[in-house]
Design an enzyme around this catalytic site. Structure first.
Site, PDB file in Angstrom:
ATOM      1  N   GLU A  45      -2.720  14.400   3.588  1.00 57.62           N
ATOM      2  CA  GLU A  45      -4.370  14.871   3.403  1.00 57.62           C
ATOM      3  C   GLU A  45      -4.706  16.640   4.342  1.00 57.62           C
ATOM      4  O   GLU A  45      -4.001  16.959   4.827  1.00 57.62           O
ATOM      5  CB  GLU A  45      -4.544  13.638   4.880  1.00 57.62           C
ATOM      6  CG  GLU A  45      -5.847  14.200   5.370  1.00 57.62           C
ATOM      7  CD  GLU A  45      -5.375  12.988   6.656  1.00 57.62           C
ATOM      8  OE1 GLU A  45      -6.995  12.156   6.991  1.00 57.62           O
ATOM      9  OE2 GLU A  45      -4.962  13.457   7.392  1.00 57.62           O
ATOM     10  N   LYS A 127     -12.819  10.707   3.514  1.00 58.65           N
ATOM     11  CA  LYS A 127     -12.672  10.059   4.500  1.00 58.65           C
ATOM     12  C   LYS A 127     -13.832   9.250   5.332  1.00 58.65           C
ATOM     13  O   LYS A 127     -14.930   9.888   5.331  1.00 58.65           O
ATOM     14  CB  LYS A 127     -11.690  10.048   5.405  1.00 58.65           C
ATOM     15  CG  LYS A 127     -10.606   9.554   6.551  1.00 58.65           C
ATOM     16  CD  LYS A 127      -9.728  10.521   6.819  1.00 58.65           C
ATOM     17  CE  LYS A 127      -8.819   9.608   8.199  1.00 58.65           C
ATOM     18  NZ  LYS A 127      -8.001  10.403   9.569  1.00 58.65           N
ATOM     19  N   CYS A 161      -4.802   8.636   5.855  1.00 62.79           N
ATOM     20  CA  CYS A 161      -4.494   8.230   6.809  1.00 62.79           C
ATOM     21  C   CYS A 161      -4.689   7.414   7.031  1.00 62.79           C
ATOM     22  O   CYS A 161      -4.327   5.874   6.804  1.00 62.79           O
ATOM     23  CB  CYS A 161      -4.733   9.326   7.605  1.00 62.79           C
ATOM     24  SG  CYS A 161      -3.306   9.560   9.486  1.00 62.79           S
TER      25      CYS A 161
END
Length: 336
Positions: A45, A127, A161
């Site tokens: 990430e 995200k 994540c």
């Protein structure tokens, strides 16, 4: 389509706040993967320009100098930085799952771009919900970014994540019959020993659970932190105490939740490499397919709104996420 091939998860430290140097390191890791006959390599990430550790280390006023540098070193999807990585993918014939801070004019997003072995962009996503203090730096995306795509290596998808802590996000991905999943993580050296939820044990547990629930392979790359990283972000003894060196925890899991490949020491940089066999997914799902024979649609169902949401609506516009920088025919197959 091959059913057996080799994959790799990156465990390495970025060159903090330096896009040029991190891209150079990225290309070196892609070449290293190619030398080991890897077909798919996954990066952590916000690998470029590194996870913004400064967000967790003090008041907003102290973050301002870092924010300017972070913006300046966050590449746009059509930038020379991403183009150079696409060229490396094409030159080596390796499929690359890249995590980075994407700059879109005045906003940043925690992006993942899947680059094919011909240099084409197979998938670009952001995200959905940055976590906790990340929301002071990054914007959100929408349900159109929960997407699994067909590729020569099977059906691939990606999340960042703590998207892996969102049960409905995961189910939306499982329902698209994902075969290989990229679970991109930062380093776990933040608040080590203080906040268990931010540590490797908890987060690798949910990553392994994703493989078991989804009946898919999961490639989980991570960053690590050295003294150089701590020196970059910590200006006081109190801040240094909140960061720990090492904490790399890259893993690869099979569709039965088994650990594949040999993990590296938490301080070591390199690739976790494993051979995967997509035909084994059928064996895992024969036992439990949560979006097929093991589902109970009479009791529970998910509403997944996959329509893109934009601040301005143009009647008749495409219903797919659109990134004009990727429309150029040359961009679809970049030349060296």
């Amino acid at each position: 389509m091959p059913t057996v091939y080799r994959v790799a998860a990156v465990q390495a430290e970025p060159v903090w706040l330096d896009a040029d140097a991190t891209v150079e390191k990225t290309i070196g890791l892609i070449e290293e993967a190619a030398a080991q006959d890897v077909a798919l390599v996954a990066f952590p990430e916000t690998w470029i320009p590194g996870y913004p550790l400064f967000l967790w280390l003090g008041p907003v006023a102290g973050q301002m100098p870092y924010i300017a540098r972070y913006h300046a070193n966050s590449p746009a999807v059509g930038s020379e930085h991403i183009t150079a990585i696409r060229q490396a993918a094409r030159r080596t014939g390796v499929t690359v799952a890249l995590g980075y801070s994407e700059k879109d004019h005045g906003s940043l997003y925690m992006a993942q771009t899947l680059i094919g072995p011909d240099g084409s962009v197979i998938l670009h996503r952001r995200k959905l919900k940055p976590t906790h203090v990340e929301r002071s730096l990054f914007g959100e995306s929408d349900g159109s970014h929960l997407k699994v795509v067909d590729t020569p290596l099977g059906r691939l998808g990606a999340l960042n994540c703590w998207e892996h802590l969102q049960p409905l996000n995961k189910y939306a991905m499982y329902a698209q019959h994902e075969q290989v999943h990229i679970a991109a993580w930062p380093a776990f050296g933040l608040y080590k020993g203080i906040a268990y939820a931010l540590g490797a044990d908890a987060n690798m547990a949910v990553t392994q659970t994703y493989a078991l629930e989804g009946g898919c392979y999961v490639i989980a790359p991570t960053q690590l932190i050295s003294e150089r990283g701590i020196d970059t972000f910590a200006t006081t003894d109190e801040q240094r105490a909140l960061l720990a060196t090492g904490a790399g925890s890259a893993r690869i899991y099979g569709p039965d939740g088994s650990l594949l490949g040999k993990p590296l020491d938490e301080h070591a940089e390199g690739l976790i490499v494993a051979d995967i066999d997509l035909t084994l997914i059928d064996l895992a799902k024969n036992a439990a397919d949560p979006v097929g024979h093991y589902a109970r649609t009479d009791a529970t169902r998910l509403l997944h709104d996959n329509r893109p949401k934009t601040p301005v609506v143009h009647p008749g516009a495409t219903t797919e996420p659109h990134f004009p920088e990727l429309d150029d025919p040359d961009a679809e197959a970049p030349t060296d």
